[in-house]
Design an enzyme around this catalytic site. Structure first.
Site, mmCIF file in Angstrom:
data_model
loop_
_atom_site.group_PDB
_atom_site.id
_atom_site.type_symbol
_atom_site.label_atom_id
_atom_site.label_comp_id
_atom_site.label_asym_id
_atom_site.label_seq_id
_atom_site.Cartn_x
_atom_site.Cartn_y
_atom_site.Cartn_z
ATOM 1 N N ASP A 1 0.839 -1.196 0.000
ATOM 2 C CA ASP A 1 0.000 0.000 0.000
ATOM 3 C C ASP A 1 0.877 1.251 0.000
ATOM 4 O OD1 ASP A 1 -2.095 1.766 0.160
ATOM 5 O OD2 ASP A 1 -2.390 1.506 2.312
ATOM 6 N N GLU B 1 1.765 2.983 3.217
ATOM 7 C CA GLU B 1 2.766 2.365 4.083
ATOM 8 C C GLU B 1 4.178 2.810 3.739
ATOM 9 O OE1 GLU B 1 2.338 -0.053 6.779
ATOM 10 O OE2 GLU B 1 0.467 1.059 6.614
ATOM 11 N N ASP C 1 -2.942 -3.569 3.985
ATOM 12 C CA ASP C 1 -1.656 -2.917 3.695
ATOM 13 C C ASP C 1 -0.803 -3.718 2.722
ATOM 14 O OD1 ASP C 1 -2.157 -0.765 5.452
ATOM 15 O OD2 ASP C 1 -1.625 -2.027 7.155
#
Length: 505
Positions: free
Chosen positions: A238, A241, A274
């Site tokens: 992601d 992140e 994520d």
């Protein structure tokens, strides 16, 4: 004089007088102040000198203890000192004698597991702090202003040794991998078109793998098929992140760790989760299918914040609705976990609830490096188990649970996965009712979904409580959720009391 002291009698005082008279007769006249004053200190000094002489003589007589052999300095693999020595050695090979600090940091970072610029949590030292030890051991020389660094003769010898060991280990690993590939039994795979549009020929397969009512829905869905060894499993990270900006992605710590570990990865914006893994065809990269695994990463401080602001329940709800059957909740330590916003006992209790009540897989990692290694191992396992299978696209509404042993694996399209996990501002009445219910104490997402299946709207539940409160309480208490669990009378009483009482505590 001694008689005034407690415990001194006539007999003891007489003995003391006799001893004192005998001593005075041996040493001379008692009235001589020099002899009486300096006698005791001189005696003490003589005794000290004798003791020192005795100790020295004993040391001379005792055999000499063998000197300990000092271990040769050998920095650990991928440590700060290791990266600096290898970088300076490679620079020497390139006919450049010295380097500045910025040049060393830029080139040595890829050879080190820790950062040269940012200290880890709970520490004030970076990998560059190893330069002090190298200078003290005279392995690196420093000169000039601004400072330039170069290897000494002993430092060059050590760097050559480290470099040769590194090359030898790489060759050994390559030999082991090549031998494993040779020993792996070859499979006769009939290579056809990498992407096959499902038509009349595969209608029977679809019908046997899914129920009849679902196969009618698939007929309107353009299905694609990946045959074994024609696609690649890749990790999707992601974008939130990472550091975000394109020019900063090269220095992002998680991406650097994944690159050093050799993990094939892409950076995309994920609506939910994520990290996910996708199957991408080698010749048509625009077709991507999502493997049934998603990772939600939480650092300890963010974990505490999400519980306080409500994101904890909201994110778990969206993870359950995204269509991925294996949800991994990865919790990463934040230094020594002293500044987490909530007590550690509360955080561990929330993690336990996520494991038991929600059915997620909970994984704890010590730091960012541990997270990268976990993602590396997961990617390796998924590549080994899925790249040799046949996978087909399937809409979310018809997606069934699959196991890692299935030969034909239905997977969801990446675009549909991302859209299904997005946050929508316009909710249906049932979805808004679920969000409303989970705010009440003791109501988890599973319980709220089970209640909404029986009472889709707030109006229906309130009407049931108004008409016959006791019957409604019994119905709610007997509603099943999860693995044959019941809502129970405590929650049913709370709900009916909330919707019927004018004043609810």
């Amino acid at each position: 004089d001694c008689k005034i002291l407690c415990g001194f009698g006539d007999r003891l005082c007489q003995m003391l007088d006799e001893k004192l008279d005998a001593q005075n007769n041996e040493q001379g006249d008692e009235s001589d102040p020099d002899k009486t004053i300096h006698y005791i200190p001189e005696n003490i000094e003589v005794r000290k000198e004798k003791r020192q002489l005795d100790i020295k003589s004993q040391k001379k007589k005792s055999p000499l203890s063998p000197k300990r052999n000092r271990k040769e300095y050998n920095p650990a693999y991928r440590s700060g000192a290791y990266a600096i020595l290898i970088t300076l050695y490679e620079n020497c090979v390139g006919n450049c004698t010295s380097m500045t600090k910025n040049e060393i940091v830029e080139k040595a970072q890829n050879l080190c597991d820790k950062s040269f610029t940012k200290p880890e949590r709970g520490s004030y030292y970076t990998s560059w702090s190893s330069m002090k030890a190298l200078l003290e051991k005279e392995l690196v020389a420093k000169h000039g202003n601004p400072a330039n660094f170069c290897l000494t003769a002993s430092g060059k010898d050590l760097a050559v040794k480290l470099y040769d060991n590194n090359v030898t280990q790489m060759l050994e690993r390559e030999a082991i991998e090549n031998q494993a590939i040779k020993n792996k039994p070859t499979q006769n795979i009939q290579k056809e078109n990498e992407i096959v549009h499902i038509g009349d020929n595969l209608e029977d397969k679809v019908k046997t793998s899914q129920s009849s009512n679902k196969s009618e829905k698939i007929s309107d869905f353009e299905t694609v098929l990946f045959v074994p060894n024609t696609f690649e499993v890749r990790l999707v990270v992601d974008k939130q992140e990472t550091l975000g900006a394109k020019e900063k992605l090269q220095n992002d710590p998680i991406l650097l760790e994944l690159t050093n570990l050799g993990v094939p990865h892409d950076v995309k914006h994920l609506k939910v989760g994520d990290y996910v893994w996708i199957c991408r065809n080698k010749e048509t990269p625009n077709v991507e299918l999502v493997l049934p695994y998603v990772v939600e990463r939480k650092r300890m401080d963010d974990f505490g914040s999400s519980i306080k602001d409500g994101r904890y329940h909201e994110q778990k709800f969206r993870l359950k609705q995204c269509g991925i059957q294996n949800i991994i909740y990865l919790i990463e330590s934040y230094g020594d976990n002293t500044h987490t916003g909530l007590p550690l006992t509360s955080l561990y209790q929330a993690a336990t609830n996520t494991l038991i009540h929600d059915g997620f897989t909970v994984k704890f990692c010590e730091n960012l490096k541990g997270t990268a290694h976990y993602l590396h191992m997961m990617t390796k396992i998924l590549k080994e188990n899925y790249e040799s299978k046949t996978i087909m696209s399937c809409p979310k509404v018809n997606l069934e649970k699959s196991t890692i042993n299935d030969d034909l694996v239905p997977l969801m399209n990446f675009q549909e996965f991302n859209q299904s996990g997005a946050k929508y501002k316009n909710f249906t009445a049932s979805e808004m009712f679920i969000k409303h219910l989970v705010q009440l104490k003791g109501l988890s997402i599973d319980k709220a979904i089970a209640i909404v299946e029986k009472y889709p709207t707030v109006k229906l539940l309130k009407e049931g409580c108004d008409n016959d409160s006791e019957e409604t309480k019994e119905i709610i208490a007997n509603i099943q959720f999860g693995k044959k669990k019941r809502i129970g009378p405590a929650i049913s009483n709370t709900l009916c009391g909330f919707y019927t009482s004018d004043e609810f505590p």
